[in-house]
Design a protein around this motif. Structure first.
Motif, PDB file in Angstrom:
ATOM      1  N   MET A   1      19.477  34.239  22.884  1.00 18.94           N
ATOM      2  CA  MET A   1      18.980  34.161  21.500  1.00 18.94           C
ATOM      3  C   MET A   1      20.154  34.220  20.530  1.00 18.94           C
ATOM      4  SD  MET A   1      16.397  33.891  19.543  1.00 18.94           S
ATOM      5  CE  MET A   1      15.953  34.157  17.839  1.00 18.94           C
TER       6      MET A   1
ATOM      7  N   GLY B   1      25.203  30.324  20.148  1.00 20.84           N
ATOM      8  CA  GLY B   1      26.053  31.298  19.447  1.00 20.84           C
ATOM      9  C   GLY B   1      27.522  31.176  19.779  1.00 20.84           C
TER      10      GLY B   1
ATOM     11  N   LYS C   1      21.841  32.558  16.565  1.00 18.20           N
ATOM     12  CA  LYS C   1      21.417  31.954  15.303  1.00 18.20           C
ATOM     13  C   LYS C   1      22.627  31.561  14.464  1.00 18.20           C
ATOM     14  CE  LYS C   1      18.625  33.095  11.269  1.00 18.20           C
ATOM     15  NZ  LYS C   1      18.361  34.249  10.410  1.00 18.20           N
TER      16      LYS C   1
ATOM     17  N   MET D   1      20.350  41.338  16.805  1.00 14.78           N
ATOM     18  CA  MET D   1      21.444  40.372  16.889  1.00 14.78           C
ATOM     19  C   MET D   1      22.668  40.893  16.144  1.00 14.78           C
ATOM     20  SD  MET D   1      20.163  36.456  16.798  1.00 14.78           S
ATOM     21  CE  MET D   1      19.284  36.504  15.255  1.00 14.78           C
ATOM     22  N   ALA D   2      23.807  40.640  16.703  1.00 16.75           N
ATOM     23  CA  ALA D   2      25.052  41.054  16.048  1.00 16.75           C
ATOM     24  C   ALA D   2      25.752  39.821  15.493  1.00 16.75           C
ATOM     25  CB  ALA D   2      25.942  41.755  17.058  1.00 16.75           C
ATOM     26  N   VAL D   3      26.466  40.031  14.414  1.00 20.24           N
ATOM     27  CA  VAL D   3      27.216  38.928  13.823  1.00 20.24           C
ATOM     28  C   VAL D   3      28.410  38.617  14.720  1.00 20.24           C
ATOM     29  CG1 VAL D   3      28.612  38.226  11.857  1.00 20.24           C
ATOM     30  CG2 VAL D   3      26.489  39.491  11.479  1.00 20.24           C
ATOM     31  N   VAL D   4      28.505  37.376  15.181  1.00 15.67           N
ATOM     32  CA  VAL D   4      29.641  37.005  16.022  1.00 15.67           C
ATOM     33  C   VAL D   4      30.682  36.193  15.247  1.00 15.67           C
ATOM     34  CG1 VAL D   4      28.453  37.133  18.238  1.00 15.67           C
ATOM     35  CG2 VAL D   4      28.403  34.987  16.938  1.00 15.67           C
ATOM     36  N   PHE D   5      30.274  35.684  14.113  1.00 15.50           N
ATOM     37  CA  PHE D   5      31.263  34.955  13.307  1.00 15.50           C
ATOM     38  C   PHE D   5      30.941  35.084  11.830  1.00 15.50           C
ATOM     39  CE2 PHE D   5      33.524  31.745  11.126  1.00 15.50           C
ATOM     40  CZ  PHE D   5      34.687  31.557  11.856  1.00 15.50           C
ATOM     41  N   GLU D   6      31.899  35.603  11.066  1.00 19.27           N
ATOM     42  CA  GLU D   6      31.742  35.630   9.616  1.00 19.27           C
ATOM     43  C   GLU D   6      33.104  35.551   8.953  1.00 19.27           C
ATOM     44  OE1 GLU D   6      30.043  39.302   8.214  1.00 19.27           O
ATOM     45  OE2 GLU D   6      31.277  40.498   9.544  1.00 19.27           O
TER      46      GLU D   6
ATOM     47  N   VAL E   1      27.386  33.209  12.239  1.00 23.12           N
ATOM     48  CA  VAL E   1      26.729  33.086  13.538  1.00 23.12           C
ATOM     49  C   VAL E   1      26.386  34.475  14.059  1.00 23.12           C
ATOM     50  CG1 VAL E   1      26.918  32.191  15.893  1.00 23.12           C
ATOM     51  CG2 VAL E   1      28.023  30.967  14.012  1.00 23.12           C
ATOM     52  N   GLU E   2      25.156  34.599  14.532  1.00 20.89           N
ATOM     53  CA  GLU E   2      24.716  35.871  15.125  1.00 20.89           C
ATOM     54  C   GLU E   2      24.273  35.609  16.557  1.00 20.89           C
ATOM     55  OE1 GLU E   2      22.210  38.111  11.837  1.00 20.89           O
ATOM     56  OE2 GLU E   2      22.140  35.921  11.610  1.00 20.89           O
ATOM     57  N   LYS E   3      24.347  36.645  17.364  1.00 10.70           N
ATOM     58  CA  LYS E   3      23.991  36.479  18.767  1.00 10.70           C
ATOM     59  C   LYS E   3      23.334  37.763  19.263  1.00 10.70           C
ATOM     60  CE  LYS E   3      26.189  34.508  22.887  1.00 10.70           C
ATOM     61  NZ  LYS E   3      27.477  34.112  23.447  1.00 10.70           N
TER      62      LYS E   3
END
Lengths: 352, 257, 68
Positions: C1, C51, C3, B1-6, C66-68
């Motif tokens: 998937m 996500g 998170k 999984m990649a971070v999409v929001f930080e 948020v991770e995707k």
């Protein structure tokens, strides 16, 4: 060295540019306007910034902004305008920023008049803004000294990271005298440890700030600053002592008034009265050691001011009220004459 | 999984002092996202106001200056004129910008000073405990308008974007809100446009952000968002009031008097 | 998937994220508080998270990743 015949206000401006002043922010007010006009003409050629602000308040805050980035900045005004600047001066002091402020004094209170005055002595030395702070205050008495003290004001402002003021008056600002501009190589003070000029991703961010919500932290910032003031009081006082060695009456005056007093002292000497002149060149710090030296043999002191008597308080404090201190002043823009001062000297002399 | 929001990097990783639900945090974040995306943190100098965001200098990782109340535009002018290659922004609330600092605001705009002003309009003085602001809406109850703002007594609010859009020096005057995700996206785009204007030397850009003050409005955070939508947006229509890169007054919604 | 993770100690329990979530799977704790005493936000059904990061965009405290 080249001698130029210059108006005091213009000499102040030229000296500032030569001292490395990179920006001038001001607002028109008599009797200092020639300074701003000169800056408008010259500053861009010198690679600097001239900007006429919308108010004195904006001008001093522009100075704060420029000084925050480590650039030599100044503003100038006259008495009512300096009152408006007091907010910004307090913030500059509280943020430990160097800046030069020029006050070419005129009569007050209120709109007052446009003739010379020294009635902002208290404001400059005691209360140019809210809070516990001081600024360096230089009191030139000639156009040449305007030049010399502007250079020094920029240097000391940088050295101590604090505001410095030239307290002149309308007489000095408007008079023309020959001046020479000494070769000026401004000291380069390292400002990289605090200046907010973009961190280039190479250091922590810098914050220029005067807010401390914890009383202990605010107290510490102030007491640290006052330790600096103690050093300044020890090392930065300057005064002229003229015929003081054997004087019975020590006449004290600063700025343009001191020139009137010098004539009166000479006239008194010609009449056999042992008068001397004490002229503080720094009003803050007040030259306490120097006045005590000058007054050591005097029987009485006389403060002559273009006000209702302001410096006279500092004289009494400086000599701890050990001798009688008299006062003579003209105010509202009236300049005392040598004859009036001589009369006062004689009056005091007759009662010694 | 990649971070999409930080969290954006230029927003320092510490908790803020703002009240729960206060939207200052959202505006801080999108401003920092723009700074990060443009890669200009090291060349940016911010100026803080007096008000709730007085301590924002602790949150932004670029160099920061704390100005006196209302004087941030003057301070920013001093910074920008002596450092024309740097990005300079002010972050000001409604009392700071539209009451005590009105002269500085109008003149920084009319000079076309090449800076960005982020203007937080939440119709109230937050830090001092909820007094009437220049933007307080008629009828709004505050500590100093306990019976609701009566224009007969307290005058009318200032519509800042409308006022500044009349000035030639203004390059961008846009009103946005942070009450919803679509509006937040719009707000971020506006801030980006403001910084791009500065990059291109177009002059003065102001982004007015309609924000909430749950604490001093006496509302729960979600109710405060609802008030923003129901009462503020009708009085302060969102849109572009001036944009020198496009048309002027084009997409402003209808006013409401 | 996908998170979403709440940094519970940064959460002030304002609930703006709960209204922003299109899947209605973010809600505030009703019993547990963080050290500052706030009922913090949490994801009630991680498997339903798409996500979209709308919760994080609404969060005034950068308390959501948020991770995707």
């Amino acid at each position: 060295m080249e001698r130029n015949l210059m108006k005091g206000n213009e000499a102040l401006a030229e000296a500032a540019i030569r001292a490395g002043c990179k920006c001038f922010f001001g607002y028109p007010i008599t009797p200092q306007t020639e300074l701003a006009a000169y800056m408008a003409k010259r500053m861009h050629k010198a690679g600097g910034v001239f900007l006429q602000a919308e108010s004195e308040i904006a001008a001093i805050n522009m100075v704060l902004g420029a000084a925050s980035t480590g650039v030599r900045a100044m503003t100038s005004s006259s008495s009512p305008g300096v009152s408006l600047k007091s907010e910004g001066v307090s913030y500059i002091a509280g943020s430990d920023l160097p800046a030069v402020i020029i006050n070419v004094e005129r009569g007050g209170p209120g709109l007052g008049g446009i003739q010379p005055s020294q009635a902002d002595y208290w404001q400059a030395t005691k209360a140019l803004g809210h809070g516990d702070f001081q600024l360096l205050v230089y009191a030139p008495a000639s156009v040449q000294e305007m030049v010399d003290y502007v250079v020094k004001a920029f240097d000391r402002a940088d050295k101590y990271r604090m505001p410095a003021m030239i307290l002149a008056d309308g007489l000095l600002g408007q008079m023309m005298e020959p001046v020479t501009f000494p070769e000026i190589n401004p000291n380069a003070y390292d400002k990289s440890g605090w200046a907010a000029n973009g961190h280039k991703n190479a250091r922590e961010h810098h914050i220029i700030n005067s807010l401390y919500l914890k009383p202990e932290e605010l107290e510490k910032s102030i007491t640290d600053r006052f330790k600096k003031y103690d050093i300044i009081k020890e090392t930065e006082t300057e005064a002229e002592l003229y015929l003081t060695e054997d004087c019975d009456i020590l006449v004290c005056a600063f700025g343009a008034t001191a020139r009137v007093v010098k004539s009166a002292v000479n006239d008194a000497r010609a009449q056999g009265i042992k008068a001397g002149l004490f002229r503080p060149k720094t009003l803050w710090p007040f030259p306490v050691k120097e006045i005590n030296e000058a007054a050591k043999n005097a029987k009485a002191l006389l403060s002559v001011e273009m006000s209702m008597g302001q410096m006279v308080d500092d004289i009494k404090l400086a000599i701890n009220c050990s001798k009688p201190v008299h006062f003579f002043g003209r105010t509202g823009g009236v300049i005392p004459t040598p004859a009036e001062v001589l009369d006062e000297i004689k009056k005091i002399g007759g009662n010694l | 999984m990649a971070v999409v929001f930080e969290r954006p990097k230029s927003l320092i990783d510490i908790p803020t002092h703002y009240c729960p639900g206060c939207t200052h945090g959202i505006v801080h974040r999108i401003l920092c996202e723009v700074i990060d995306e443009m890669g200009i943190e090291g060349d940016t100098i911010g100026v803080c106001p007096v008000g709730c965001s007085v301590m924002a200098y602790d949150y932004f990782n670029c160099d920061m200056i704390e100005a006196a109340h209302g004087r941030a535009p003057a301070v920013a002018t001093g910074v920008k004129r002596t450092n024309p290659d740097k990005y300079v922004f002010t972050y000001q609330g409604d009392g700071d910008l539209a009451a005590i600092g009105t002269a500085e605001t109008v003149h920084v705009a009319t000079r076309g000073e090449n800076i960005v002003v982020i203007f937080i309009n939440n119709t109230i003085y937050g830090m001092t405990g909820g007094q009437m602001a220049p933007t307080t809406i008629p009828g709004q109850v505050t500590q100093t308008t306990p019976f609701g703002r009566d224009p007969q007594l307290a005058g009318f609010p200032v519509r800042v974007c409308e006022m500044l859009s009349t000035l030639t020096g203004t390059a961008l005057a846009q009103r946005v809100a942070v009450d919803s995700v679509p509006h937040i996206r719009e707000a971020k785009k506006a801030i980006r446009k403001a910084f791009e204007n500065q990059k291109a030397g177009r002059g003065f850009s102001i982004v007015e952000v309609l924000s909430t003050c749950p604490t001093n409005w006496g509302l729960a955070p979600l109710d405060a968002i609802k008030r923003l939508q129901d009462e503020m947006i009708p009085y302060y229509p969102l849109g572009v009031y001036k944009d020198v890169t496009e048309g002027v007054f084009e997409n402003v919604q209808g006013g409401n008097e | 998937m996908a998170k979403m993770t709440v940094i519970t100690e940064r959460c002030k329990g304002c609930g703006l994220c709960t209204a922003a979530c299109p899947k209605k799977i973010v809600s505030l704790q009703k019993e547990k508080r963080n050290k500052k005493g706030y009922f913090y936000a949490e994801c009630t059904d991680q498997s339903a998270c798409i996500g979209c990061a709308m919760c994080a965009m609404m969060c005034p405290d950068c308390a959501i990743t948020v991770e995707k």
